[in-house]
Design a protein around this motif. Structure first.
Motif, PDB file in Angstrom:
ATOM      1  N   MET A   1       0.839  -1.186   0.000  1.00 38.24           N
ATOM      2  CA  MET A   1       0.000   0.000   0.000  1.00 38.24           C
ATOM      3  C   MET A   1       0.878   1.241   0.000  1.00 38.24           C
ATOM      4  N   VAL A   2       0.585   2.184  -0.904  1.00 37.58           N
ATOM      5  CA  VAL A   2       1.384   3.389  -1.043  1.00 37.58           C
ATOM      6  C   VAL A   2       0.628   4.617  -0.570  1.00 37.58           C
ATOM      7  N   GLY A   3      -0.644   4.727  -0.959  1.00 35.41           N
ATOM      8  CA  GLY A   3      -1.397   5.952  -0.733  1.00 35.41           C
ATOM      9  C   GLY A   3      -1.873   6.138   0.692  1.00 35.41           C
ATOM     10  N   LYS A   4      -2.410   7.326   0.966  1.00 35.96           N
ATOM     11  CA  LYS A   4      -2.998   7.655   2.255  1.00 35.96           C
ATOM     12  C   LYS A   4      -4.501   7.424   2.202  1.00 35.96           C
ATOM     13  N   TYR A   5      -5.127   7.407   3.377  1.00 35.69           N
ATOM     14  CA  TYR A   5      -6.563   7.210   3.472  1.00 35.69           C
ATOM     15  C   TYR A   5      -7.293   8.530   3.651  1.00 35.69           C
ATOM     16  N   GLY A   6      -8.571   8.526   3.223  1.00 35.36           N
ATOM     17  CA  GLY A   6      -9.426   9.688   3.447  1.00 35.36           C
ATOM     18  C   GLY A   6      -9.200  10.829   2.483  1.00 35.36           C
ATOM     19  N   ILE A   7      -8.685  10.526   1.283  1.00 34.36           N
ATOM     20  CA  ILE A   7      -8.378  11.561   0.299  1.00 34.36           C
ATOM     21  C   ILE A   7      -9.074  11.217  -1.014  1.00 34.36           C
ATOM     22  N   ALA A   8      -9.709  12.211  -1.627  1.00 34.17           N
ATOM     23  CA  ALA A   8     -10.273  12.072  -2.974  1.00 34.17           C
ATOM     24  C   ALA A   8      -9.867  13.310  -3.765  1.00 34.17           C
ATOM     25  N   VAL A   9      -8.952  13.133  -4.706  1.00 32.52           N
ATOM     26  CA  VAL A   9      -8.409  14.244  -5.485  1.00 32.52           C
ATOM     27  C   VAL A   9      -9.238  14.413  -6.758  1.00 32.52           C
ATOM     28  N   ARG A  10      -9.808  15.584  -6.943  1.00 34.26           N
ATOM     29  CA  ARG A  10     -10.680  15.824  -8.092  1.00 34.26           C
ATOM     30  C   ARG A  10      -9.901  16.020  -9.389  1.00 34.26           C
ATOM     31  N   ASN A  11      -8.833  16.785  -9.336  1.00 32.42           N
ATOM     32  CA  ASN A  11      -8.109  17.156 -10.550  1.00 32.42           C
ATOM     33  C   ASN A  11      -6.716  16.542 -10.530  1.00 32.42           C
ATOM     34  N   ILE A  12      -6.442  15.692 -11.497  1.00 31.49           N
ATOM     35  CA  ILE A  12      -5.140  15.057 -11.616  1.00 31.49           C
ATOM     36  C   ILE A  12      -4.536  15.393 -12.968  1.00 31.49           C
ATOM     37  N   ARG A  13      -3.228  15.236 -13.072  1.00 34.39           N
ATOM     38  CA  ARG A  13      -2.532  15.483 -14.333  1.00 34.39           C
ATOM     39  C   ARG A  13      -2.441  14.172 -15.100  1.00 34.39           C
ATOM     40  N   ARG A  14      -3.178  14.079 -16.171  1.00 31.33           N
ATOM     41  CA  ARG A  14      -3.207  12.866 -16.974  1.00 31.33           C
ATOM     42  C   ARG A  14      -2.135  12.907 -18.056  1.00 31.33           C
ATOM     43  N   ALA A  15      -1.722  11.748 -18.502  1.00 28.19           N
ATOM     44  CA  ALA A  15      -0.771  11.651 -19.619  1.00 28.19           C
ATOM     45  C   ALA A  15      -1.345  12.364 -20.836  1.00 28.19           C
ATOM     46  N   PRO A  16      -0.481  12.909 -21.704  1.00 30.19           N
ATOM     47  CA  PRO A  16      -0.967  13.623 -22.896  1.00 30.19           C
ATOM     48  C   PRO A  16      -1.892  12.758 -23.744  1.00 30.19           C
ATOM     49  N   ALA A  17      -2.993  13.354 -24.181  1.00 27.54           N
ATOM     50  CA  ALA A  17      -4.005  12.603 -24.929  1.00 27.54           C
ATOM     51  C   ALA A  17      -3.446  12.003 -26.206  1.00 27.54           C
ATOM     52  N   ASP A  18      -2.551  12.722 -26.899  1.00 25.89           N
ATOM     53  CA  ASP A  18      -2.011  12.181 -28.154  1.00 25.89           C
ATOM     54  C   ASP A  18      -1.128  10.969 -27.897  1.00 25.89           C
ATOM     55  N   ALA A  19      -0.404  10.971 -26.773  1.00 23.03           N
ATOM     56  CA  ALA A  19       0.432   9.817 -26.435  1.00 23.03           C
ATOM     57  C   ALA A  19      -0.437   8.624 -26.061  1.00 23.03           C
ATOM     58  N   VAL A  20      -1.549   8.869 -25.355  1.00 16.79           N
ATOM     59  CA  VAL A  20      -2.473   7.788 -25.008  1.00 16.79           C
ATOM     60  C   VAL A  20      -3.057   7.183 -26.281  1.00 16.79           C
TER      61      VAL A  20
END
Length: 234
Positions: free
Chosen positions: A1-20
Motif C-alpha cells: 500500500m502506497v497511498g494515504k486514506y481519506g483523500i479524494a483528489v478531483r483534478n489530476i494530471r493525466r498523460a498527454p491525450a495524443d500519447a495515449v
C-alpha cells in the motif's frame, strides 16, 4: 500500500491525450518490451472475457478488504477515457465490482477497470463489453463502511500506479506506462513494431531466428553440438 486514506483528489494530471491515443495502437507485450521489459502488473490479473482490450488514463482507488465504497467515489471523478485501477490495504477476493458499477462507470466516461480483487456479474459485463481485469471472479458481496482514497499513488498487483498513468491491457495482461514517459514509450513502441514487421517478413520467407538473431555462434560457445545421426552423439 502506497497511498494515504481519506483523500479524494478531483483534478489530476493525466498523460498527454495524443500519447495515449498512440499507445492504444500497441499490445501489452510490445509496450512492455519497449519500456525495457518493465511496467507489467502480476499475471494473475486476467480479463473477464477473451479479446478484451483497453488503453486509458488511470484513476486510482485504494480500498479495504470487503469494502467497495471508494469505487462509488471514483465514479464521480471519472473523465472520458479513464481506466479505474484499484488496490487494497490487504489481500482480498470479494466481488467488489459488478454490472451496476460498470453501467455507472461507462456513463461517466470510464472505459475499463483493473482490480486487485474479485469481480462479479461477469456475464452482464461481458454482454455490455465493459472490460475488466481482475484477480478473481467471486460473487461474495461487499460493505460500505471504511474510507479509503481516490487518486493517490497505489500498489496494484505488485506494481506502482500513479493517477494519470497510462494503463494498457489485453489478453496478455496489464502494463503501466508512467505519465511522464508516455510520449517516449509511444515512440519506442512504434520503433519496435517497425523492427518486428521487418523480422516477420524475413521469417515468412523461411529464414530462421537462429540466423536473424545471430544465435549460432552463441549456441556453439554454450556447448551445443550438431550430429548427423543418433549414434554419432553417443
Amino acid at each position: 500500500m502506497v497511498g494515504k486514506y481519506g483523500i479524494a483528489v478531483r483534478n489530476i494530471r493525466r498523460a498527454p491525450a495524443d500519447a495515449v491515443a498512440e499507445l492504444s495502437r500497441y499490445g501489452v507485450a510490445t509496450i512492455h518490451e519497449a519500456m525495457g521489459r518493465s511496467g507489467l502488473l502480476a499475471p494473475y490479473l486476467r480479463p473477464i472475457y477473451r479479446g478484451a482490450r483497453v488503453c486509458g488514463t488511470a484513476v486510482t482507488v485504494l480500498e479495504h478488504p470487503g469494502d467497495n465504497w471508494m469505487l462509488h467515489v471514483a465514479a464521480e471523478l471519472l473523465q472520458a477515457g479513464d481506466v479505474v485501477v484499484m488496490g487494497l490495504s490487504a489481500p482480498d477476493d470479494h466481488g467488489m465490482f459488478g454490472e451496476l458499477l460498470g453501467t455507472s462507470f461507462r456513463a461517466r466516461g470510464g472505459v475499463g477497470l483493473v482490480i486487485d480483487a474479485g469481480v462479479r456479474d461477469t456475464a452482464e459485463l461481458t454482454e455490455m463489453r465493459f472490460p475488466v481485469w481482475s484477480k478473481a471472479v467471486h460473487a461474495q458481496g461487499t460493505i460500505k463502511a471504511r474510507v479509503g482514497s481516490v487518486n493517490v499513488p497505489i500498489t496494484c498487483a505488485g506494481g506502482l500506479v500513479n493517477p494519470g498513468d497510462v494503463i494498457v491491457a489485453d489478453d496478455d495482461g496489464v502494463v503501466v506506462v508512467p505519465a511522464a514517459q508516455a510520449v517516449q514509450v509511444a515512440r519506442a513502441s512504434q520503433e519496435r513494431e517497425d523492427k518486428e514487421a521487418a523480422t516477420r517478413a524475413r521469417l515468412k520467407k523461411g529464414e530462421l531466428g537462429l540466423d536473424i538473431y545471430d544465435m549460432r555462434s552463441k549456441l556453439a560457445a554454450a556447448g551445443l553440438e550438431y550430429h548427423e545421426k543418433p549414434e554419432d552423439a553417443q
